[in-house]
Design an enzyme around this catalytic site. Structure first.
Site, PDB file in Angstrom:
ATOM      1  CD  GLU A 133      10.414  11.548  12.289  1.00  0.00           C
ATOM      2  OE1 GLU A 133       9.571  10.988  12.838  1.00  0.00           O
ATOM      3  OE2 GLU A 133      11.065  11.141  11.714  1.00  0.00           O
ATOM      4  CD  GLU A 162      12.961   3.553   8.242  1.00  0.00           C
ATOM      5  OE1 GLU A 162      13.346   4.411   9.184  1.00  0.00           O
ATOM      6  OE2 GLU A 162      13.283   4.206   6.793  1.00  0.00           O
ATOM      7  CB  SER A 218       4.372   7.941  12.113  1.00  0.00           C
ATOM      8  OG  SER A 218       3.183   7.579  12.336  1.00  0.00           O
ATOM      9  CB  THR A 219       7.451   6.497  16.117  1.00  0.00           C
ATOM     10  OG1 THR A 219       8.674   6.392  15.774  1.00  0.00           O
ATOM     11  CG2 THR A 219       7.423   5.536  17.443  1.00  0.00           C
ATOM     12  CB  VAL A 220       1.890   7.417  16.718  1.00  0.00           C
ATOM     13  CG1 VAL A 220       1.607   7.936  15.543  1.00  0.00           C
ATOM     14  CG2 VAL A 220       0.410   7.070  17.292  1.00  0.00           C
ATOM     15  CB  VAL A 221       1.366   4.968  12.282  1.00  0.00           C
ATOM     16  CG1 VAL A 221       0.703   4.055  10.896  1.00  0.00           C
ATOM     17  CG2 VAL A 221       0.082   6.215  12.216  1.00  0.00           C
ATOM     18  CB  CYS A 245      13.324   8.270   9.197  1.00  0.00           C
ATOM     19  SG  CYS A 245      14.454   7.270   7.321  1.00  0.00           S
ATOM     20  CE  LYS A 297      -2.653   2.189   3.389  1.00  0.00           C
ATOM     21  NZ  LYS A 297      -1.291   3.594   3.075  1.00  0.00           N
TER      22      LYS A 297
HETATM   23  O1  TXE Z   1       3.100   9.368   8.893  1.00  0.00           O
HETATM   24  P1  TXE Z   1       1.706   7.531   8.693  1.00  0.00           P
HETATM   25  P2  TXE Z   1       2.599  10.336   8.343  1.00  0.00           P
HETATM   26  C1  TXE Z   1       6.761  10.459  10.866  1.00  0.00           C
HETATM   27  C2  TXE Z   1       6.949  11.898  10.382  1.00  0.00           C
HETATM   28  C3  TXE Z   1       5.607  12.418   9.887  1.00  0.00           C
HETATM   29  C4  TXE Z   1       4.356  12.458  11.082  1.00  0.00           C
HETATM   30  C5  TXE Z   1       2.761  11.929  10.649  1.00  0.00           C
HETATM   31  O2  TXE Z   1       7.068  12.736  11.705  1.00  0.00           O
HETATM   32  O3  TXE Z   1       5.608  13.958  10.893  1.00  0.00           O
HETATM   33  O4  TXE Z   1       5.317  10.670  10.636  1.00  0.00           O
HETATM   34  O5  TXE Z   1       3.302  11.604   8.737  1.00  0.00           O
HETATM   35  C6  TXE Z   1       0.066   4.760   6.510  1.00  0.00           C
HETATM   36  N1  TXE Z   1      -2.662   1.153   9.836  1.00  0.00           N
HETATM   37  N2  TXE Z   1       7.457   9.853   9.477  1.00  0.00           N
HETATM   38  O6  TXE Z   1       0.357  10.952   9.441  1.00  0.00           O
HETATM   39  O7  TXE Z   1       0.341   8.065   9.434  1.00  0.00           O
HETATM   40  C7  TXE Z   1      -0.308   5.644   5.318  1.00  0.00           C
HETATM   41  O8  TXE Z   1      -1.242   5.590   4.852  1.00  0.00           O
HETATM   42  C8  TXE Z   1      -1.731   0.955   9.373  1.00  0.00           C
HETATM   43  C9  TXE Z   1       8.443   9.160   8.841  1.00  0.00           C
HETATM   44  O9  TXE Z   1       1.700  10.512   7.584  1.00  0.00           O
HETATM   45  O10 TXE Z   1       2.903   6.960   9.546  1.00  0.00           O
HETATM   46  C10 TXE Z   1       1.030   5.736   4.518  1.00  0.00           C
HETATM   47  O11 TXE Z   1       1.333   4.579   4.191  1.00  0.00           O
HETATM   48  N3  TXE Z   1      -1.575   2.253   8.519  1.00  0.00           N
HETATM   49  C11 TXE Z   1       8.389   8.404   8.309  1.00  0.00           C
HETATM   50  C12 TXE Z   1       2.095   6.043   6.250  1.00  0.00           C
HETATM   51  O12 TXE Z   1       1.336   4.345   7.709  1.00  0.00           O
HETATM   52  C13 TXE Z   1      -1.333   3.782   8.832  1.00  0.00           C
HETATM   53  C14 TXE Z   1       7.938   8.907   6.939  1.00  0.00           C
HETATM   54  C15 TXE Z   1       2.695   6.625   6.849  1.00  0.00           C
HETATM   55  O13 TXE Z   1       2.243   7.294   7.049  1.00  0.00           O
HETATM   56  C16 TXE Z   1      -2.077   3.658   9.922  1.00  0.00           C
HETATM   57  C17 TXE Z   1       6.246   9.122   7.099  1.00  0.00           C
HETATM   58  C18 TXE Z   1      -2.879   2.384  10.569  1.00  0.00           C
HETATM   59  N4  TXE Z   1      -4.043   2.879  11.390  1.00  0.00           N
HETATM   60  C19 TXE Z   1       6.057  10.293   8.198  1.00  0.00           C
HETATM   61  N5  TXE Z   1      -2.755   4.962   9.533  1.00  0.00           N
HETATM   62  C20 TXE Z   1       9.633   7.716   8.095  1.00  0.00           C
HETATM   63  N6  TXE Z   1       9.886   7.413   9.014  1.00  0.00           N
HETATM   64  O14 TXE Z   1      10.261   8.026   6.661  1.00  0.00           O
HETATM   65  C21 TXE Z   1      -1.439   5.452   8.673  1.00  0.00           C
HETATM   66  N7  TXE Z   1      -0.817   4.477   8.136  1.00  0.00           N
END
Ligand code: TXE
Length: 496
Positions: A395, A264, A242-245, A298, A188
């Site tokens: 971050e 990652e 993101s770490t939260v996801v 990241c 995805k």
């Molecule tokens: O990330 P998300 P977001 C960090 C960075 C940024 C923050 C938020 O700090 O400001 O995250 O970005 C999918 N179950 N990074 O909100 O949500 C989503 O569709 C399964 C660091 O855009 O983590 C996308 O494909 N999947 C980072 C992917 O997760 C889920 C790169 C990343 O989105 C989901 C990006 C769920 N419940 C953001 N919710 C890095 N490590 O490089 C979202 N997704």
């Protein structure tokens, strides 16, 4: 909805942009016929709409991947897997300009950087194509009555969820180790940046991969992403974001079928400059460390520590350097920094800038919107920061750096490690002993010495602490996509 549209980029002119879901080597609509609006971050205008995958589409894609895994793909020899991957690499290379242009259009990164990303995908695919026929087990000598060996077998159907900051590169990093080891995949893309992966999908078919081996869907995280991480017939999920996801995905994996998980995640990486560093070089790397890809990296070097002897000189020269970064249209060859990916990310980053000001840090440079249209933010430097400030702990994922002064090596090691993250770090010094001592003490998956952000497909990449689980790239990534089987053969004779 149409399964493709005609779009234009300044580099390629008109091209055909696929907009469907790529399942079983075919283009299909989503079952619920929903779509995602794709926005150009440079202009804030709608580029096009793509099909949105929901849970039902994830089920269909997983069934296709399962069928391929248990059928045709299993019969393909390792060498043939490598041949398909090399053919794919050739097609990506041949279409490098197209893929880079689509990436710039959709993501806003400069065309020069986008070309670099696509080039790195070619390298990654070729590297893992080479591994396909080198995945080996062992024979283990135990006694004279038996024969034992191990096999490294694929995991099965892998779910992969990638972010928007490096859409092509993340696809390449995920594709390589999963496919060369004989798995099948449902990937995805991020809802903000589906376009380049859909162009890439056509080359998967053209390279000759059997249907169902690699499926690419566009979809939202909470819908399609959640369906992947909680799916009962997916054997492994690999996530970058993101770490939260990342935590949500681990929980979903644990409460569904205990699928394997690699993550990652985020970072807050320290970039340390000692008194004896080559200051001109260090400034160039610090600048590249934070502003590359608009800070949406990241492993961005977002915490800079400068030793007191060169601090004032460093700040003056760094400001001068960062001011010269060319911010603007990603399609201009000289552009270094494009827009942030979305209004949401723009607001998040501006929120951190406000927090920094409120907490009493000093803005040395930037801190404002750049231009009137598009999600552009000026390169921003904060000084007078303390370790507990939000801008030092969280971050930001934007072109915002916090610079602090330090006195001793021990102090800066403690400061460097004062984070829940541990993705990367860097040390700038001319003294080899300092470089090695400090690198050994920093709790990070990658340490750069006298450079920054240098990644290579041969070198493993991943996080300590809350920056992740597992390693991508290099030989290390193969372990995330294989499982060991031990076979014990009794060589006749009576039992015991
Ligand atoms: O990330 P998300 P977001 C960090 C960075 C940024 C923050 C938020 O700090 O400001 O995250 O970005 C999918 N179950 N990074 O909100 O949500 C989503 O569709 C399964 C660091 O855009 O983590 C996308 O494909 N999947 C980072 C992917 O997760 C889920 C790169 C990343 O989105 C989901 C990006 C769920 N419940 C953001 N919710 C890095 N490590 O490089 C979202 N997704």
């Amino acid at each position: 909805m149409p399964l493709s549209v005609q779009l234009k980029t300044p580099v390629t002119g008109e091209y055909t942009q696929p907009t469907g879901l790529f399942i079983n080597n075919e283009w299909v609509e989503g079952v619920d016929k929903k779509t995602i609006e794709v926005i150009n971050p440079t202009t804030e205008e709608v580029i096009c709409h793509v099909a949105e995958a929901t849970e039902k589409d994830v089920d269909i894609a997983v069934a296709a991947a399962r069928k391929a895994f248990e059928g045709p793909w299993r019969k393909v020899t390792p060498q043939q897997r490598g041949i398909y991957m090399n053919r794919l690499a050739d097609l990506v290379e041949k279409n490098l300009d197209l893929l880079a242009a689509v990436e710039s259009l959709d993501n806003g990164k400069s065309i020069t950087m986008a070309r670099g990303d696509v080039g790195a995908v070619v390298g990654t695919l070729r590297y893992y194509a080479g591994w396909a026929d080198k995945i080996e087990g062992k024979t283990i000598d135990i006694d004279h009555e038996s024969f034992h060996y191990t096999r490294q077998e694929p995991l099965g159907v892998c779910g992969q969820i990638i972010p928007w900051n490096f859409p092509m590169l993340m696809l390449g990093w995920k594709f390589g180790p999963a496919v060369c080891t004989g798995n099948t995949v449902v990937l995805k893309t991020a809802e903000q940046t589906p376009l380049s992966a859909l162009v890439f999908a056509n080359f998967i078919k053209e390279a000759g991969f059997p249907p169902g081996v690699f499926n690419i869907i566009s979809g939202y995280g909470r819908v399609a992403g959640a369906a992947i991480s909680s799916h009962m017939d997916i054997d492994k999920v690999a996530f970058t974001g993101s770490t939260v996801v990342g935590r949500t995905i681990m929980k979903a994996a644990a409460s569904s079928n205990l699928k394997k998980v690699t993550l990652e995640l985020g970072g807050k990486s320290p970039n340390i400059v000692f008194n004896d560093a080559d200051i001109e070089q260090a400034i160039s790397w610090v600048n590249f460390g934070i502003y590359f890809n608009h800070g949406q990296v990241c492993c961005a070097g977002s915490r800079v520590y400068v030793q007191e002897g060169i601090y004032d000189k460093f700040i003056a020269a760094f400001k001068e350097r960062a001011e010269k970064n060319s911010v603007g249209d990603p399609f201009h060859e000289g552009t270094f920094q494009g827009p942030q990916i979305s209004q949401l990310q723009y607001d998040r980053v501006m929120g951190y800038i406000e927090a920094g000001k409120k907490e009493g840090a000093t803005i040395e440079l930037g801190g404002e919107r750049h231009g009137g249209k598009g999600y552009f933010i000026q390169p921003t430097i904060f000084t007078n920061v303390t370790p507990n400030m939000k801008i030092m702990q969280e971050e930001i994922f934007g072109p915002v750096v916090a610079v602090a002064k330090f006195k001793t090596e021990d102090e800066v090691i403690a400061l460097g490690n004062d984070s829940n993250y541990g993705l990367a770090a860097a040390v700038h010094t001319q003294d080899l002993n300092t470089a090695i001592r400090v690198s050994n003490e920093l709790r990070a998956g990658t340490v750069w010495v006298n450079c920054y952000n240098l990644l290579h497909h041969q070198l493993p990449f991943g996080g300590y602490k809350e920056s992740g689980i597992g390693r991508e790239l290099g030989e290390a990534a193969l372990a995330n996509y294989t499982q060991n089987k031990s076979v014990a053969i009794r060589l006749g004779g009576a039992m015991f």
